[in-house]
Design an enzyme around this catalytic site. Structure first.
Site, PDB file in Angstrom:
ATOM      1  N   TYR A 203      -7.222  41.192  28.561  1.00 12.51           N
ATOM      2  CA  TYR A 203      -5.940  41.894  28.521  1.00 12.51           C
ATOM      3  C   TYR A 203      -6.134  43.383  28.771  1.00 12.51           C
ATOM      4  O   TYR A 203      -7.216  43.940  28.546  1.00 12.51           O
ATOM      5  CB  TYR A 203      -5.203  41.656  27.204  1.00 12.51           C
ATOM      6  CG  TYR A 203      -5.743  42.368  25.992  1.00 12.51           C
ATOM      7  CD1 TYR A 203      -5.274  43.636  25.625  1.00 12.51           C
ATOM      8  CD2 TYR A 203      -6.708  41.781  25.183  1.00 12.51           C
ATOM      9  CE1 TYR A 203      -5.750  44.287  24.494  1.00 12.51           C
ATOM     10  CE2 TYR A 203      -7.186  42.426  24.052  1.00 12.51           C
ATOM     11  CZ  TYR A 203      -6.710  43.681  23.714  1.00 12.51           C
ATOM     12  OH  TYR A 203      -7.184  44.329  22.589  1.00 12.51           O
ATOM     13  N   CYS A 204      -5.067  44.016  29.238  1.00 19.21           N
ATOM     14  CA  CYS A 204      -5.020  45.470  29.387  1.00 19.21           C
ATOM     15  C   CYS A 204      -3.722  45.958  28.760  1.00 19.21           C
ATOM     16  O   CYS A 204      -3.228  45.348  27.812  1.00 19.21           O
ATOM     17  CB  CYS A 204      -5.174  45.893  30.852  1.00 19.21           C
ATOM     18  SG  CYS A 204      -3.902  45.255  31.981  1.00 19.21           S
ATOM     19  N   TRP A 205      -3.149  47.047  29.251  1.00 21.49           N
ATOM     20  CA  TRP A 205      -1.954  47.617  28.613  1.00 21.49           C
ATOM     21  C   TRP A 205      -0.725  46.732  28.793  1.00 21.49           C
ATOM     22  O   TRP A 205      -0.040  46.397  27.835  1.00 21.49           O
ATOM     23  CB  TRP A 205      -1.692  49.010  29.185  1.00 21.49           C
ATOM     24  CG  TRP A 205      -0.484  49.695  28.607  1.00 21.49           C
ATOM     25  CD1 TRP A 205       0.704  49.917  29.223  1.00 21.49           C
ATOM     26  CD2 TRP A 205      -0.341  50.219  27.278  1.00 21.49           C
ATOM     27  NE1 TRP A 205       1.580  50.569  28.377  1.00 21.49           N
ATOM     28  CE2 TRP A 205       0.955  50.757  27.174  1.00 21.49           C
ATOM     29  CE3 TRP A 205      -1.200  50.280  26.181  1.00 21.49           C
ATOM     30  CZ2 TRP A 205       1.414  51.355  26.007  1.00 21.49           C
ATOM     31  CZ3 TRP A 205      -0.737  50.872  25.029  1.00 21.49           C
ATOM     32  CH2 TRP A 205       0.561  51.403  24.947  1.00 21.49           C
TER      33      TRP A 205
END
Length: 350
Positions: free
Chosen positions: A94-96
């Site tokens: 995951y990222c932002w």
């Protein structure tokens, strides 16, 4: 494929071998999903550089330079951290927002042969669940407050009760602050988001059919705020009251404050904050006690002249239901063990 997050009681990452946060170290330090490892595809400086290029020069140029940096950093992470995994390894990335950074890293991992997936919506989807549970709803739990004068061993009892299988929330531990004039711990407090993540993670593991014991606190613990859903439950909660003699409490606090006695400038700075309330002569006298190593007399003076009057003043204006009262003559380890057993026995019947 992106994996959807529905709620935090059965998070999708529990079905994966690893949870990888590819955001920058600064983003990760502010808050992250519990259990995630940080393999940033852009450093703090690189992320700032790409953002500047994107807004001031060209989005296309930013994507080109960003792609090169992501590929370079991803290669380093694979070499340094991931070569140990076999072909069946299944990470969730995951990222932002679940966009380019996590998508790029997951694509590289899939090309190798690993079964990598991304979290739809990224960290923001997780944060929305935390906010929904702590701000937008009523907690589905029966909360009891562990209350009593400062120095009655409440925090130590919470740890012992947790070991006995009681559902407890240690707000001071999560907030890295003891909540009193000398309450700051050596570690810095987490961010508000990090505090709420720890709280949300604890609640997600609890059984709603059993009570939760929380130490009585104010709405703020150091620089952090107790989220409204829990604060509302705490204001309405019955109290489990503790009592101990002043001498026992002073000896107990003296042990807790031992580290502060080794850092006299820090201790004096904390006592200085009480000058507007107690006057210069009193604070000077307490600093002199600290300088002489008189920890127990200092603790007793704080109890009698500061902690107890403040506690009494706050509680006079409040109408609380008392569910049970427990008294102990000592606060040494054996006495706290016995008291924890008594409280646990009582909790099993309510």
């Amino acid at each position: 494929m992106s994996i959807e997050l529905q709620d935090l009681t059965a998070p999708p990452w529990s079905d994966f071998d690893a949870l990888i946060d590819v955001r920058s170290p600064a983003e990760f330090a502010l808050d992250h999903i519990p259990g995630a490892m940080n393999l940033p595809v852009l450093s703090n400086a690189e992320r700032a550089q790409i953002g500047t290029i994107y807004t001031q020069d060209s989005p296309f140029k930013a994507r080109k330079i960003g792609a090169a940096l992501v590929a370079r950093n991803a290669a380093a992470h694979i070499e340094d951290h991931l070569l140990v995994h076999d072909g069946g390894w299944r990470p969730l990335v995951y990222c932002w927002r679940g966009g380019q950074r996590s998508g790029a890293f997951a694509t590289i991992l899939r090309q190798i042969g690993w079964r990598a997936e991304t979290l739809a919506g990224g960290y923001q989807s997780y944060r929305r669940c935390v906010v929904a549970g702590l701000y937008d709803t009523t907690l589905p739990y029966r909360v009891l407050l562990l209350d009593g004068y400062t120095g009655t061993g409440k925090t130590a009892l919470l740890a012992r009760l947790a070991d006995l299988g009681i559902q407890v929330i240690d707000l001071e531990g999560m907030a890295q602050h003891r909540g009193s004039a000398l309450g700051g711990l050596h570690a810095p407090q987490p961010s508000q988001k990090g505090f709420e993540t720890a709280l949300s993670a604890a609640l997600a593991k609890f059984n709603p059919a059993k009570p939760i014991l929380v130490e009585a606190e104010s709405a703020r613990i150091g620089q952090l705020r107790v989220p409204p859903a829990l604060w509302t439950a705490m204001q309405r909660a019955p109290r489990v009251m503790l009592a101990a003699p002043v001498a026992a409490r002073a000896a107990y606090l003296a042990d807790i404050y031992a580290a502060l006695m080794d850092d006299l400038p820090a201790l004096a700075a904390r006592l200085d904050k009480l000058r507007p309330h107690l006057g210069h002569s009193q604070i000077d006298a307490w600093i002199a006690l600290a300088q002489s190593g008189a920890a127990v007399p200092l603790a007793q003076a704080l109890i009698e002249m500061h902690y107890d009057p403040v506690y009494a003043r706050l509680h006079r204006a409040q109408d609380h239901t008392v569910a049970a009262r427990f008294q102990t003559e000592s606060l040494d380890s054996a006495a706290l063990d016995a008291l924890a057993c008594d409280i646990a026995d009582w909790l099993s019947s309510v």
